[in-house]
Write a protein that holds these residues in place. Structure first.
Motif, mmCIF file in Angstrom:
data_model
loop_
_atom_site.group_PDB
_atom_site.id
_atom_site.type_symbol
_atom_site.label_atom_id
_atom_site.label_comp_id
_atom_site.label_asym_id
_atom_site.label_seq_id
_atom_site.Cartn_x
_atom_site.Cartn_y
_atom_site.Cartn_z
ATOM 1 N N ALA A 126 0.870 -1.177 0.000
ATOM 2 C CA ALA A 126 0.000 0.000 0.000
ATOM 3 C C ALA A 126 0.904 1.223 0.000
ATOM 4 O O ALA A 126 1.387 1.648 1.053
ATOM 5 N N PRO A 127 1.158 1.791 -1.184
ATOM 6 C CA PRO A 127 2.113 2.901 -1.295
ATOM 7 C C PRO A 127 1.824 4.090 -0.385
ATOM 8 O O PRO A 127 2.742 4.810 -0.023
ATOM 9 N N LEU A 128 0.568 4.316 -0.010
ATOM 10 C CA LEU A 128 0.248 5.466 0.829
ATOM 11 C C LEU A 128 0.561 5.246 2.307
ATOM 12 O O LEU A 128 0.547 6.198 3.084
ATOM 13 N N LEU A 129 0.839 4.006 2.686
ATOM 14 C CA LEU A 129 1.145 3.721 4.096
ATOM 15 C C LEU A 129 2.600 4.046 4.410
ATOM 16 O O LEU A 129 3.481 3.827 3.587
ATOM 17 N N GLU A 130 2.814 4.533 5.613
ATOM 18 C CA GLU A 130 4.175 4.783 6.084
ATOM 19 C C GLU A 130 4.675 3.644 6.956
ATOM 20 O O GLU A 130 5.880 3.465 7.097
ATOM 21 N N ARG A 131 3.726 2.889 7.540
ATOM 22 C CA ARG A 131 4.067 1.757 8.413
ATOM 23 C C ARG A 131 3.143 0.595 8.079
ATOM 24 O O ARG A 131 2.026 0.812 7.615
ATOM 25 N N PRO A 132 3.567 -0.628 8.334
ATOM 26 C CA PRO A 132 2.681 -1.768 8.102
ATOM 27 C C PRO A 132 1.445 -1.684 8.989
ATOM 28 O O PRO A 132 1.483 -1.118 10.077
ATOM 29 N N ARG A 133 0.372 -2.255 8.511
ATOM 30 C CA ARG A 133 -0.874 -2.320 9.270
ATOM 31 C C ARG A 133 -1.379 -3.749 9.201
ATOM 32 O O ARG A 133 -1.181 -4.437 8.212
ATOM 33 N N GLY A 134 -2.051 -4.174 10.264
ATOM 34 C CA GLY A 134 -2.587 -5.526 10.310
ATOM 35 C C GLY A 134 -4.046 -5.531 10.722
ATOM 36 O O GLY A 134 -4.515 -4.620 11.401
ATOM 37 N N ALA A 135 -4.752 -6.568 10.284
ATOM 38 C CA ALA A 135 -6.158 -6.750 10.649
ATOM 39 C C ALA A 135 -6.398 -8.239 10.870
ATOM 40 O O ALA A 135 -6.119 -9.055 9.996
ATOM 41 N N LEU A 136 -6.896 -8.570 12.053
ATOM 42 C CA LEU A 136 -7.224 -9.954 12.375
ATOM 43 C C LEU A 136 -8.734 -10.103 12.375
ATOM 44 O O LEU A 136 -9.437 -9.393 13.091
ATOM 45 N N LEU A 137 -9.210 -11.041 11.577
ATOM 46 C CA LEU A 137 -10.640 -11.302 11.465
ATOM 47 C C LEU A 137 -10.920 -12.752 11.844
ATOM 48 O O LEU A 137 -10.236 -13.665 11.384
ATOM 49 N N ARG A 138 -11.905 -12.941 12.703
ATOM 50 C CA ARG A 138 -12.419 -14.297 12.948
ATOM 51 C C ARG A 138 -13.762 -14.348 12.248
ATOM 52 O O ARG A 138 -14.647 -13.543 12.517
ATOM 53 N N LEU A 139 -13.899 -15.292 11.341
ATOM 54 C CA LEU A 139 -15.116 -15.409 10.556
ATOM 55 C C LEU A 139 -16.109 -16.312 11.263
ATOM 56 O O LEU A 139 -15.758 -17.397 11.727
ATOM 57 N N GLU A 140 -17.345 -15.863 11.353
ATOM 58 C CA GLU A 140 -18.380 -16.664 12.017
ATOM 59 C C GLU A 140 -18.664 -17.947 11.251
ATOM 60 O O GLU A 140 -18.981 -18.976 11.848
ATOM 61 N N THR A 141 -18.542 -17.882 9.928
ATOM 62 C CA THR A 141 -18.706 -19.059 9.072
ATOM 63 C C THR A 141 -17.481 -19.136 8.171
ATOM 64 O O THR A 141 -17.161 -18.164 7.483
#
Length: 150
Positions: A67-82
């Motif tokens: 993501a060229p616009l980011l200055e630092r890494p970002r993370g997202a953790l998702l638990r899917l119900e199904t």
């Protein structure tokens, strides 16, 4: 950037997803620093999935992209119900998406390696699956440092 630094800034969510695309859209929204950036991150995550599934087994996927616009890494953790089909051997119910700045090369690979190591622990996977909301997911991450940090 070590994984422990990334984990401190991870956004978390329990998600009722219908398919891989809806998961990637939700992840992109969590990863984006502003709305316009979410579409670019979504497209980058989709392009990476077209190269090959980011499912790593045990019901886990680690979609990632630049993501060229980011200055630092970002993370997202998702638990899917199904669980949803991510193109791997089994449906996925745990997704850890990352977006890194364009200049991250070696760091990107190191983050992926450390995430794979974290998710190799059956107790971590089970604790994440037992988490009832985003706050509980975050607590699991905070209590589960990567094995290399132990």
């Amino acid at each position: 950037m070590p994984l422990t630094d990334l984990l401190a800034a991870v956004r978390t969510q329990v998600l009722p997803a219908a398919d891989r695309d809806s998961v990637l859209q939700a992840a992109a929204r969590l990863l984006a620093c502003r709305e316009a950036n979410a579409e670019q991150i979504y497209q980058n995550l989709c392009q990476r999935e077209q190269l090959g599934s980011t499912a790593i087994g045990h019901g886990i996927a680690i979609p990632h992209g630049r993501a060229p616009l980011l200055e630092r890494p970002r993370g997202a953790l998702l638990r899917l119900e199904t669980p949803v089909d991510f193109g791997g051997d089994e449906p996925v119910d745990l997704v850890f998406a990352i977006a890194v700045p364009a200049h991250y090369t070696h760091q990107h690979l190191m983050l992926l390696s450390e995430l794979a190591e974290l998710f190799s622990e059956p107790s971590v996977r089970q604790a994440l699956r037992d988490a009832h909301d985003g706050q509980a997911l975050r607590q699991v991450l905070e209590l589960s440092p990567p094995a290399s940090a132990a």
